[in-house]
Design a protein around this motif. Structure first.
Motif, PDB file in Angstrom:
ATOM      1  N   ALA A 173      16.695 -23.860 -76.135  1.00 10.22           N
ATOM      2  CA  ALA A 173      15.597 -23.384 -75.285  1.00 10.22           C
ATOM      3  C   ALA A 173      15.977 -22.167 -74.435  1.00 10.22           C
ATOM      4  CB  ALA A 173      15.084 -24.521 -74.408  1.00 10.22           C
ATOM      5  N   PRO A 174      17.085 -22.202 -73.653  1.00  5.63           N
ATOM      6  CA  PRO A 174      17.414 -21.008 -72.866  1.00  5.63           C
ATOM      7  C   PRO A 174      17.669 -19.777 -73.734  1.00  5.63           C
ATOM      8  CG  PRO A 174      18.590 -22.911 -72.014  1.00  5.63           C
ATOM      9  CD  PRO A 174      17.964 -23.337 -73.309  1.00  5.63           C
ATOM     10  N   ALA A 175      18.295 -19.963 -74.909  1.00  4.46           N
ATOM     11  CA  ALA A 175      18.541 -18.810 -75.798  1.00  4.46           C
ATOM     12  C   ALA A 175      17.222 -18.189 -76.239  1.00  4.46           C
ATOM     13  CB  ALA A 175      19.362 -19.253 -77.003  1.00  4.46           C
ATOM     14  N   TYR A 176      16.278 -19.022 -76.669  1.00  9.69           N
ATOM     15  CA  TYR A 176      14.984 -18.491 -77.118  1.00  9.69           C
ATOM     16  C   TYR A 176      14.249 -17.816 -75.961  1.00  9.69           C
ATOM     17  CZ  TYR A 176      10.276 -18.109 -78.966  1.00  9.69           C
ATOM     18  OH  TYR A 176       9.051 -17.608 -79.356  1.00  9.69           O
ATOM     19  N   LEU A 177      14.191 -18.467 -74.807  1.00 11.68           N
ATOM     20  CA  LEU A 177      13.452 -17.922 -73.668  1.00 11.68           C
ATOM     21  C   LEU A 177      14.036 -16.594 -73.208  1.00 11.68           C
ATOM     22  CD1 LEU A 177      12.955 -21.257 -71.704  1.00 11.68           C
ATOM     23  CD2 LEU A 177      11.162 -19.917 -72.827  1.00 11.68           C
ATOM     24  N   ALA A 178      15.375 -16.479 -73.211  1.00 12.10           N
ATOM     25  CA  ALA A 178      16.008 -15.213 -72.827  1.00 12.10           C
ATOM     26  C   ALA A 178      15.664 -14.107 -73.822  1.00 12.10           C
ATOM     27  CB  ALA A 178      17.528 -15.387 -72.745  1.00 12.10           C
ATOM     28  N   GLU A 179      15.572 -14.466 -75.095  1.00 12.52           N
ATOM     29  CA  GLU A 179      15.333 -13.467 -76.138  1.00 12.52           C
ATOM     30  C   GLU A 179      13.860 -13.077 -76.264  1.00 12.52           C
ATOM     31  OE1 GLU A 179      19.102 -14.817 -78.970  1.00 12.52           O
ATOM     32  OE2 GLU A 179      17.057 -15.318 -79.566  1.00 12.52           O
ATOM     33  N   ALA A 180      12.954 -13.977 -75.897  1.00 18.61           N
ATOM     34  CA  ALA A 180      11.523 -13.705 -76.071  1.00 18.61           C
ATOM     35  C   ALA A 180      10.873 -13.106 -74.832  1.00 18.61           C
ATOM     36  CB  ALA A 180      10.802 -15.000 -76.455  1.00 18.61           C
ATOM     37  N   ALA A 181      11.443 -13.331 -73.660  1.00 16.03           N
ATOM     38  CA  ALA A 181      10.794 -12.927 -72.410  1.00 16.03           C
ATOM     39  C   ALA A 181      10.996 -11.442 -72.115  1.00 16.03           C
ATOM     40  CB  ALA A 181      11.355 -13.745 -71.253  1.00 16.03           C
ATOM     41  N   PRO A 182       9.999 -10.764 -71.535  1.00 14.52           N
ATOM     42  CA  PRO A 182      10.212  -9.421 -70.987  1.00 14.52           C
ATOM     43  C   PRO A 182      11.265  -9.489 -69.897  1.00 14.52           C
ATOM     44  CG  PRO A 182       7.860  -9.947 -71.102  1.00 14.52           C
ATOM     45  CD  PRO A 182       8.604 -11.220 -71.369  1.00 14.52           C
ATOM     46  N   ARG A 183      12.102  -8.472 -69.783  1.00 12.27           N
ATOM     47  CA  ARG A 183      13.244  -8.570 -68.872  1.00 12.27           C
ATOM     48  C   ARG A 183      12.826  -8.735 -67.413  1.00 12.27           C
ATOM     49  NH1 ARG A 183      14.965  -3.723 -66.524  1.00 12.27           N
ATOM     50  NH2 ARG A 183      13.773  -1.875 -67.100  1.00 12.27           N
ATOM     51  N   ALA A 184      11.636  -8.239 -67.029  1.00 12.71           N
ATOM     52  CA  ALA A 184      11.186  -8.340 -65.639  1.00 12.71           C
ATOM     53  C   ALA A 184      10.927  -9.779 -65.216  1.00 12.71           C
ATOM     54  CB  ALA A 184       9.920  -7.508 -65.438  1.00 12.71           C
ATOM     55  N   ILE A 185      10.604 -10.651 -66.174  1.00 11.83           N
ATOM     56  CA  ILE A 185      10.323 -12.065 -65.831  1.00 11.83           C
ATOM     57  C   ILE A 185      11.210 -13.014 -66.626  1.00 11.83           C
ATOM     58  CG2 ILE A 185       7.948 -11.669 -65.080  1.00 11.83           C
ATOM     59  CD1 ILE A 185       7.076 -12.777 -67.877  1.00 11.83           C
ATOM     60  N   ARG A 186      12.352 -12.524 -67.097  1.00  7.28           N
ATOM     61  CA  ARG A 186      13.240 -13.381 -67.888  1.00  7.28           C
ATOM     62  C   ARG A 186      13.732 -14.572 -67.060  1.00  7.28           C
ATOM     63  NH1 ARG A 186      16.751  -9.745 -69.293  1.00  7.28           N
ATOM     64  NH2 ARG A 186      18.294 -10.287 -67.714  1.00  7.28           N
ATOM     65  N   GLY A 187      14.082 -14.315 -65.804  1.00  7.17           N
ATOM     66  CA  GLY A 187      14.543 -15.404 -64.947  1.00  7.17           C
ATOM     67  C   GLY A 187      13.471 -16.455 -64.761  1.00  7.17           C
ATOM     68  N   LEU A 188      12.233 -16.023 -64.537  1.00  7.73           N
ATOM     69  CA  LEU A 188      11.128 -16.958 -64.370  1.00  7.73           C
ATOM     70  C   LEU A 188      10.969 -17.823 -65.615  1.00  7.73           C
ATOM     71  CD1 LEU A 188       7.605 -16.113 -62.936  1.00  7.73           C
ATOM     72  CD2 LEU A 188       7.851 -17.516 -64.966  1.00  7.73           C
ATOM     73  N   CYS A 189      10.991 -17.179 -66.795  1.00 11.71           N
ATOM     74  CA  CYS A 189      10.763 -17.920 -68.046  1.00 11.71           C
ATOM     75  C   CYS A 189      11.854 -18.959 -68.288  1.00 11.71           C
ATOM     76  CB  CYS A 189      10.684 -16.941 -69.222  1.00 11.71           C
ATOM     77  SG  CYS A 189       9.213 -15.889 -69.184  1.00 11.71           S
ATOM     78  N   ILE A 190      13.116 -18.600 -68.041  1.00 15.01           N
ATOM     79  CA  ILE A 190      14.197 -19.564 -68.253  1.00 15.01           C
ATOM     80  C   ILE A 190      14.145 -20.665 -67.192  1.00 15.01           C
ATOM     81  CG2 ILE A 190      16.707 -19.873 -68.388  1.00 15.01           C
ATOM     82  CD1 ILE A 190      16.904 -17.020 -69.438  1.00 15.01           C
ATOM     83  N   CYS A 191      13.708 -20.306 -65.990  1.00 13.33           N
ATOM     84  CA  CYS A 191      13.610 -21.317 -64.931  1.00 13.33           C
ATOM     85  C   CYS A 191      12.451 -22.279 -65.168  1.00 13.33           C
ATOM     86  CB  CYS A 191      13.478 -20.646 -63.567  1.00 13.33           C
ATOM     87  SG  CYS A 191      15.054 -19.977 -62.966  1.00 13.33           S
ATOM     88  N   ILE A 192      11.512 -21.929 -66.051  1.00 14.08           N
ATOM     89  CA  ILE A 192      10.492 -22.896 -66.444  1.00 14.08           C
ATOM     90  C   ILE A 192      11.177 -24.082 -67.142  1.00 14.08           C
ATOM     91  CG2 ILE A 192       8.514 -23.296 -67.974  1.00 14.08           C
ATOM     92  CD1 ILE A 192       7.827 -21.695 -65.484  1.00 14.08           C
ATOM     93  N   PHE A 193      12.235 -23.781 -67.901  1.00 15.62           N
ATOM     94  CA  PHE A 193      13.025 -24.842 -68.542  1.00 15.62           C
ATOM     95  C   PHE A 193      13.659 -25.741 -67.479  1.00 15.62           C
ATOM     96  CE2 PHE A 193      17.161 -26.435 -69.948  1.00 15.62           C
ATOM     97  CZ  PHE A 193      16.830 -27.096 -71.116  1.00 15.62           C
ATOM     98  N   SER A 194      14.338 -25.138 -66.499  1.00 11.15           N
ATOM     99  CA  SER A 194      14.994 -25.957 -65.472  1.00 11.15           C
ATOM    100  C   SER A 194      13.964 -26.664 -64.600  1.00 11.15           C
ATOM    101  CB  SER A 194      15.934 -25.099 -64.611  1.00 11.15           C
ATOM    102  OG  SER A 194      15.256 -24.014 -64.033  1.00 11.15           O
ATOM    103  N   GLY A 195      12.784 -26.048 -64.403  1.00  8.97           N
ATOM    104  CA  GLY A 195      11.716 -26.717 -63.668  1.00  8.97           C
ATOM    105  C   GLY A 195      11.224 -27.955 -64.388  1.00  8.97           C
ATOM    106  N   ASN A 196      11.162 -27.874 -65.719  1.00 10.09           N
ATOM    107  CA  ASN A 196      10.720 -29.029 -66.501  1.00 10.09           C
ATOM    108  C   ASN A 196      11.754 -30.147 -66.516  1.00 10.09           C
ATOM    109  OD1 ASN A 196       7.999 -28.891 -67.877  1.00 10.09           O
ATOM    110  ND2 ASN A 196       8.759 -26.835 -68.292  1.00 10.09           N
ATOM    111  N   VAL A 197      13.015 -29.808 -66.251  1.00 11.35           N
ATOM    112  CA  VAL A 197      14.012 -30.874 -66.057  1.00 11.35           C
ATOM    113  C   VAL A 197      13.525 -31.791 -64.935  1.00 11.35           C
ATOM    114  CG1 VAL A 197      16.365 -31.403 -65.306  1.00 11.35           C
ATOM    115  CG2 VAL A 197      15.970 -29.491 -66.883  1.00 11.35           C
ATOM    116  N   TYR A 198      13.025 -31.187 -63.863  1.00 13.17           N
ATOM    117  CA  TYR A 198      12.568 -31.974 -62.720  1.00 13.17           C
ATOM    118  C   TYR A 198      11.198 -32.577 -62.926  1.00 13.17           C
ATOM    119  CZ  TYR A 198      16.753 -30.587 -60.413  1.00 13.17           C
ATOM    120  OH  TYR A 198      18.068 -30.434 -60.114  1.00 13.17           O
ATOM    121  N   LEU A 199      10.382 -31.972 -63.795  1.00 10.44           N
ATOM    122  CA  LEU A 199       9.140 -32.637 -64.184  1.00 10.44           C
ATOM    123  C   LEU A 199       9.486 -33.965 -64.856  1.00 10.44           C
ATOM    124  CD1 LEU A 199       6.073 -32.739 -64.664  1.00 10.44           C
ATOM    125  CD2 LEU A 199       6.473 -31.508 -66.822  1.00 10.44           C
ATOM    126  N   GLY A 200      10.461 -33.928 -65.770  1.00 11.98           N
ATOM    127  CA  GLY A 200      10.902 -35.147 -66.445  1.00 11.98           C
ATOM    128  C   GLY A 200      11.488 -36.163 -65.479  1.00 11.98           C
TER     129      GLY A 200
END
Length: 560
Positions: A153-180
């Protein structure tokens, strides 16, 4: 603490996205981020469920998790630790094999196979019917699937996201850790109230959420485009161009799309030239023999070591036991305050994703989180040192009650600090700092080390909480240990971790090729606006577009 990014304020989004075409923020990108971000819930669900499941009366009764004539406190701690930590052991293997699947079959097929392994493990686990060995086997297989999510997941998100919001997109993954985690906590709290303590359904019903999340991710993977960077790596250039165009919702000849593709091709060509003749073990040799990559792997491993032993993850997994130490001794009461703890962490992770990591920068966000966590853990250590142990029959003084309430609040603050700091950065840094050829391997090794430490932590903490006479550090000693590691982590961040907000993945090479002792403190400032065509395009206007035209011609000649 040095940082980067934009200052917080009403115009922070506008400033951060000033150089990003509005078309790049589109439904297809959001769908991709949702699909891969949702994978964070895999490990979050397990951490939230297992931490409260081992406190459920039905589970305790079914698997003999209480002191009895044939089971000492030490043996009980080991038994609970084995059940809790078995997913971490499986996740070590999952993280190791993830880079093979990622590189050989792509990010999408890697996602589909991990969902299948994950579900098989859950089925074995919930059908154990009192068989301790089957519980361990099921949770190990679950780990083989769940461990892969932290690489894929982090590899895909880093590669697919525009660089201006790359941190936000990868942090959606870590945010979902806490959703779980939050859903796991509340599910077990709900079943503890509404399902009989004598029924195994009390702990099995919440486990069914694993099927829901795995099924959603599996289905969504069929309508999500493959990573353009992986397609370039395997030589499927036309498909990569089409997918990049879809993800950005821009024509393939748009300067923004062309600049990204040129940077990807350039980096891949440089890597191939640098690695000719290294043979089958080439990537592994590159990782440890080239100074730029050696610094990156040291950075990733250091983050995992200091983050895992700062104590926050232990608080997540063993939350009911820690709340019991601080006076919440009733079963339903413990599970409720634990569920609220999950909400606090979830909200904090979303705050970090949407307001901090791309706007004030990774380093400031991480430093702020660690400082909050340190103050919270230090308070709890002082409280446990000053106040006698709380038991069900003990009536504390008024002052001790107030201090105890403060300690409970500080557990929540430690969760805030962890969510803003180490938890968000541990996935983000690993996905950003490696070149394309080594991204899957580097992330796999980092996450393997992550799960080794998490396993050690899960096994060690129940034993650390025992009194010194029983071979432990005692609760107060455990929290003093956490405070010391957290403070060490703050020093590590200040000296070694560079600011990567706003830099393209391909521009990281220039940053990490600086002398090692200035990368963390001055690297971002020294390499600002350089290192890739996409960054030059943002700062160079028309001149940079001419550079793009020239590089397009060169890439075209290379292909011919």
């Amino acid at each position: 603490m040095g940082g980067g990014g934009q200052p917080l304020g009403p115009n922070m989004y506008k400033a951060a996205l000033a150089e990003t075409p509005k078309e790049a923020l589109n439904w297809r990108l959001f769908l991709s981020v949702f699909c891969f971000g949702l994978m964070g819930a895999a490990r979050g669900l397990d951490e939230g469920l297992i931490g409260t499941t081992v406190a459920q009366k039905s589970f305790v009764s079914e698997y003999g998790l209480k002191v009895a004539p044939g089971l000492s406190k030490d043996q009980l701690a080991n038994r609970v630790g084995n059940i809790t930590a078995m997913v971490q052991i499986g996740s070590v293997g999952g993280a190791l094999i993830a880079f093979i699947f990622c590189d050989r079959i792509g990010r999408l097929w890697a996602t589909r196979q991990l969902c299948i392994i994950w579900v098989i493990g859950v089925i074995i686990y919930i059908t154990a019917n009192g068989n301790y060995g089957q519980v361990l086997a099921g949770r190990f297989i679950m780990g083989l699937g769940i461990g892969q999510t932290t690489v894929v997941a982090p590899a895909y998100l880093a590669e697919a996201a525009p660089r201006a919001i790359r941190g936000l997109c990868i942090c959606i993954f870590s945010g979902n850790v806490y959703l779980g985690i939050m859903l796991g906590y509340f599910a077990n709290w709900g079943t503890s109230i509404h399902i009989s303590d004598k029924s195994s359904l009390q702990w099995i019903d919440p486990m069914c959420m694993h099927f829901i999340f795995a099924g959603m991710i599996f289905i969504l993977s069929f309508i999500t485009p493959e990573s353009p960077r992986w397609l370039v790596k395997v030589g499927r250039n036309e498909e990569a161009e089409n997918n990049m165009s879809k993800l950005r919702k821009l024509p393939a000849d748009h300067p923004y799309v062309r600049a990204e593709l040129i940077d990807i091709h350039d980096q891949l060509e440089r890597e191939q030239e640098a690695t000719m003749g290294l043979g089958f073990f080439g990537p592994l040799k590159e990782l440890f023999m080239i100074a730029r990559n050696r610094y990156a792997i040291m950075l990733g491993l250091g983050c995992q070591l200091l983050g895992q032993w700062s104590g926050a993850n232990s608080l997540t997994i063993y939350a009911p036991q820690f709340f019991s130490l601080l006076g919440k001794t009733g079963q339903s009461e413990k599970l409720l305050v634990t569920a609220v703890f999950g909400v606090v962490k979830f909200v904090s992770a979303l705050t970090c994703a949407f307001f901090l990591v791309d706007f004030i920068g990774r380093k400031r966000s991480l430093g702020t989180g660690i400082i909050i966590q340190f103050i919270a853990v230090l308070y709890i250590a002082i409280y446990l040192t000053a106040v006698p142990a709380i038991t069900s029959g003990h009536v504390p003084s008024t002052a001790a009650k107030h201090a105890g309430t403060g300690a409970i609040v500080m557990i929540y603050f430690s969760g805030v600090g962890w969510a803003l700091g180490w938890n968000s950065i541990q996935y983000l840094i690993g996905a950003e700092i490696f070149p394309l050829r080594l991204r899957s391997l580097g992330t796999s090794l980092i996450m393997c080390f992550h799960f080794v430490n998490q396993y050690g932590n899960s096994k060690a903490v129940p034993l650390m909480l025992l009194e010194p006479g029983e071979g432990g550090l005692s609760p107060k000693g455990t929290f003093w240990f956490f405070a010391a590691v957290t403070l060490l982590g703050l020093a590590f961040v200040w000296f070694f971790i560079p600011e990567t907000a706003g830099k393209s993945l391909e521009a990281m090479d220039e940053l990490f090729e600086l002398p090692w002792h200035i990368i963390g403190r001055k690297g971002a400032a020294l390499t600002a606006g350089s290192g890739s065509v996409s960054e030059q395009l943002n700062v160079g206007g028309e001149k940079a577009e001419i550079v793009v035209e020239e590089r397009v011609e060169n890439v075209g000649k290379t292909r011919v």
